[in-house]
Design an enzyme around this catalytic site. Structure first.
Site, PDB file in Angstrom:
ATOM      1  N   LEU A   1       0.816  -1.221   0.000  1.00  0.00           N
ATOM      2  CA  LEU A   1       0.000   0.000   0.000  1.00  0.00           C
ATOM      3  C   LEU A   1       0.846   1.265   0.000  1.00  0.00           C
ATOM      4  O   LEU A   1       1.849   1.363   0.701  1.00  0.00           O
ATOM      5  CB  LEU A   1      -0.930  -0.008   1.220  1.00  0.00           C
ATOM      6  N   HIS A   2       0.419   2.231  -0.807  1.00  0.00           N
ATOM      7  CA  HIS A   2       1.077   3.537  -0.878  1.00  0.00           C
ATOM      8  C   HIS A   2       0.007   4.618  -0.855  1.00  0.00           C
ATOM      9  O   HIS A   2      -1.194   4.317  -0.745  1.00  0.00           O
ATOM     10  CB  HIS A   2       1.972   3.614  -2.119  1.00  0.00           C
TER      11      HIS A   2
ATOM     12  N   HIS B   1      -3.229   4.185  -2.896  1.00  0.00           N
ATOM     13  CA  HIS B   1      -4.260   3.335  -2.293  1.00  0.00           C
ATOM     14  C   HIS B   1      -4.995   4.099  -1.179  1.00  0.00           C
ATOM     15  O   HIS B   1      -6.217   4.013  -1.054  1.00  0.00           O
ATOM     16  CB  HIS B   1      -3.633   2.071  -1.693  1.00  0.00           C
TER      17      HIS B   1
ATOM     18  N   GLN C   1      -4.877 -12.533 -13.209  1.00  0.00           N
ATOM     19  CA  GLN C   1      -4.645 -11.355 -14.051  1.00  0.00           C
ATOM     20  C   GLN C   1      -3.183 -11.189 -14.473  1.00  0.00           C
ATOM     21  O   GLN C   1      -2.845 -10.201 -15.109  1.00  0.00           O
ATOM     22  CB  GLN C   1      -5.163 -10.089 -13.358  1.00  0.00           C
TER      23      GLN C   1
ATOM     24  N   GLY D   1      -8.796   3.593  -9.090  1.00  0.00           N
ATOM     25  CA  GLY D   1      -7.951   4.727  -9.436  1.00  0.00           C
ATOM     26  C   GLY D   1      -7.912   5.014 -10.934  1.00  0.00           C
ATOM     27  O   GLY D   1      -7.906   4.094 -11.754  1.00  0.00           O
TER      28      GLY D   1
ATOM     29  N   ASP E   1      -5.133   3.483 -13.348  1.00  0.00           N
ATOM     30  CA  ASP E   1      -5.386   2.331 -14.218  1.00  0.00           C
ATOM     31  C   ASP E   1      -6.666   2.633 -14.995  1.00  0.00           C
ATOM     32  O   ASP E   1      -7.732   2.079 -14.714  1.00  0.00           O
ATOM     33  CB  ASP E   1      -5.517   1.056 -13.376  1.00  0.00           C
TER      34      ASP E   1
ATOM     35  N   GLN F   1      -8.699  -0.112 -16.803  1.00  0.00           N
ATOM     36  CA  GLN F   1      -9.328  -0.978 -15.793  1.00  0.00           C
ATOM     37  C   GLN F   1     -10.574  -0.298 -15.213  1.00  0.00           C
ATOM     38  O   GLN F   1     -11.632  -0.913 -15.082  1.00  0.00           O
ATOM     39  CB  GLN F   1      -8.315  -1.268 -14.694  1.00  0.00           C
TER      40      GLN F   1
ATOM     41  N   SER G   1       3.077   0.249  -7.141  1.00  0.00           N
ATOM     42  CA  SER G   1       3.864  -0.783  -6.460  1.00  0.00           C
ATOM     43  C   SER G   1       5.030  -1.210  -7.338  1.00  0.00           C
ATOM     44  O   SER G   1       6.082  -1.609  -6.840  1.00  0.00           O
ATOM     45  CB  SER G   1       2.995  -1.997  -6.150  1.00  0.00           C
TER      46      SER G   1
HETATM   47  P1  AMP Z   1      -3.228  -2.223  -7.207  1.00  0.00           P
HETATM   48  O1  AMP Z   1      -2.920  -2.556  -5.803  1.00  0.00           O
HETATM   49  O2  AMP Z   1      -2.053  -1.751  -8.007  1.00  0.00           O
HETATM   50  O3  AMP Z   1      -4.039  -3.300  -7.898  1.00  0.00           O
HETATM   51  O4  AMP Z   1      -4.178  -0.959  -7.164  1.00  0.00           O
HETATM   52  C1  AMP Z   1      -5.365  -0.955  -6.403  1.00  0.00           C
HETATM   53  C2  AMP Z   1      -6.157   0.282  -6.714  1.00  0.00           C
HETATM   54  O5  AMP Z   1      -5.360   1.439  -6.422  1.00  0.00           O
HETATM   55  C3  AMP Z   1      -6.569   0.416  -8.189  1.00  0.00           C
HETATM   56  O6  AMP Z   1      -7.888   0.929  -8.257  1.00  0.00           O
HETATM   57  C4  AMP Z   1      -5.560   1.396  -8.728  1.00  0.00           C
HETATM   58  O7  AMP Z   1      -6.029   2.115  -9.843  1.00  0.00           O
HETATM   59  C5  AMP Z   1      -5.355   2.302  -7.538  1.00  0.00           C
HETATM   60  N1  AMP Z   1      -4.088   3.021  -7.622  1.00  0.00           N
HETATM   61  C6  AMP Z   1      -2.846   2.496  -7.805  1.00  0.00           C
HETATM   62  N2  AMP Z   1      -1.902   3.473  -7.883  1.00  0.00           N
HETATM   63  C7  AMP Z   1      -2.569   4.644  -7.757  1.00  0.00           C
HETATM   64  C8  AMP Z   1      -2.167   6.025  -7.761  1.00  0.00           C
HETATM   65  N3  AMP Z   1      -0.905   6.391  -7.914  1.00  0.00           N
HETATM   66  N4  AMP Z   1      -3.121   6.968  -7.590  1.00  0.00           N
HETATM   67  C9  AMP Z   1      -4.439   6.604  -7.437  1.00  0.00           C
HETATM   68  N5  AMP Z   1      -4.865   5.330  -7.422  1.00  0.00           N
HETATM   69  C10 AMP Z   1      -3.957   4.364  -7.586  1.00  0.00           C
END
Ligand code: AMP
Length: 281
Positions: free
Chosen positions: A31-32, A35, A59, A145, A148, A151, A184
């Protein structure tokens, strides 16, 4: 109060019965701040917030980074605690896929374009796991987000077409100070690559910031950006202009354009996009 961790579907469903206005954020962990911003987005409307962490094998394509994907569960839980998230769904693979999955969500043609062209089966895997998570958690709201973008559009369309009883709320991309979108996958970048990584964003920004927004000029700028990234040693998958509304071709009905890009530095594939207003011609 600490975050409630659910590993089983039954316990989660029993808890769900007593919860109103549930907001949901699906993640693959590590998580960053991107998220966390999605959590903020759902918190604005929800009384209770649940996050899922699951690195979904469905995926990932062959040769992709499933086994090396960063897993940082302890730190993630600490972040969720600090953020006062109510619950975490943390299914093991056998819980979500107790047998070989034989039903999948069929995705539209859009899933074979842009990133889908380079990652066959990816969006089918995403749509399938997200619909499983929606069926298990039954959230009232879920945030995805704009980072993506493809997506997000596919999930919005899936929710409409399959009548999932929830609202999808999009969240803007969170970036580092110089503009690199948080991801990530940035953790795979060497220090030198990390410095260069912002070039993809800057290339898209040059197009989005152009004063001359006529389509012909925008297309020219896309060619210039591609050449520029190529010269800077990027391996480019695509830079494309699309209607921001479901990523169709740009037409005289288009109100917003999104410029999307995907490119690799060494072995690390990065994606980004920027939307801007379009007034035609
Ligand atoms: P992930 O863990 O990469 O599958 O991302 C989970 C959710 O976080 C998805 O809806 C992503 O689009 C969103 N997300 C990832 N990075 C960012 C970011 N930098 N800013 C906003 N949303 C993000």
């Amino acid at each position: 109060m600490s975050v409630k961790i659910f590993e089983s579907i039954e316990e989660l469903r029993a808890w769900r019965l007593g919860v109103k206005k549930l907001g949901f954020v699906a993640t693959m962990g590590n998580l960053h701040a991107g998220h966390l911003s999605l959590i903020d987005t759902v918190k604005e409307r929800a009384e209770t917030v649940i996050v899922s962490i699951f690195v979904n094998p469905l995926q990932f394509g062959e040769g992709e980074d499933l086994s090396s994907y960063p897993r940082t569960l302890e730190e993630d839980i600490a972040k969720l605690e600090a953020y006062k998230v109510d619950a975490l769904f943390l299914p093991r693979e056998e819980i979500l896929y107790p047998r070989e999955q034989s039903f999948f969500v069929k995705v539209p043609d859009l899933a074979g374009q842009l990133c889908g062209k380079f990652r066959p089966g990816h969006f089918e895997g995403v749509a399938t796991v997200v619909s499983k998570l929606f069926n298990i958690i039954e959230p009232d709201f879920a945030s995805f987000g704009e980072k993506d973008y493809q997506q997000l559009q596919i999930i919005k369309a899936m929710v409409k077409d399959l009548n999932f009883n929830l609202k999808i709320i999009s969240s803007p991309t969170i970036r580092e100070e110089k503009g690199l979108a948080l991801s990530s996958r940035n953790t795979y970048l060497s220090p030198a690559e990390k410095k260069k990584a912002v070039e993809l964003y800057l290339a898209l920004k040059k197009i989005a910031d152009s004063k001359d927004k006529r389509l012909l000029n925008l297309k020219k700028l896309v060619s210039v950006a591609k050449e520029d990234l190529f010269k800077k040693s990027w391996k480019l998958d695509y830079i494309e202009l699309r209607d921001a509304d479901f990523l169709g071709e740009i037409s005289d009905k288009t109100k917003k354009i999104v410029v999307l890009g995907a490119a690799s530095l060494g072995k690390v594939r990065l994606i980004d996009n920027i939307s801007f207003d379009y007034k035609g011609e």
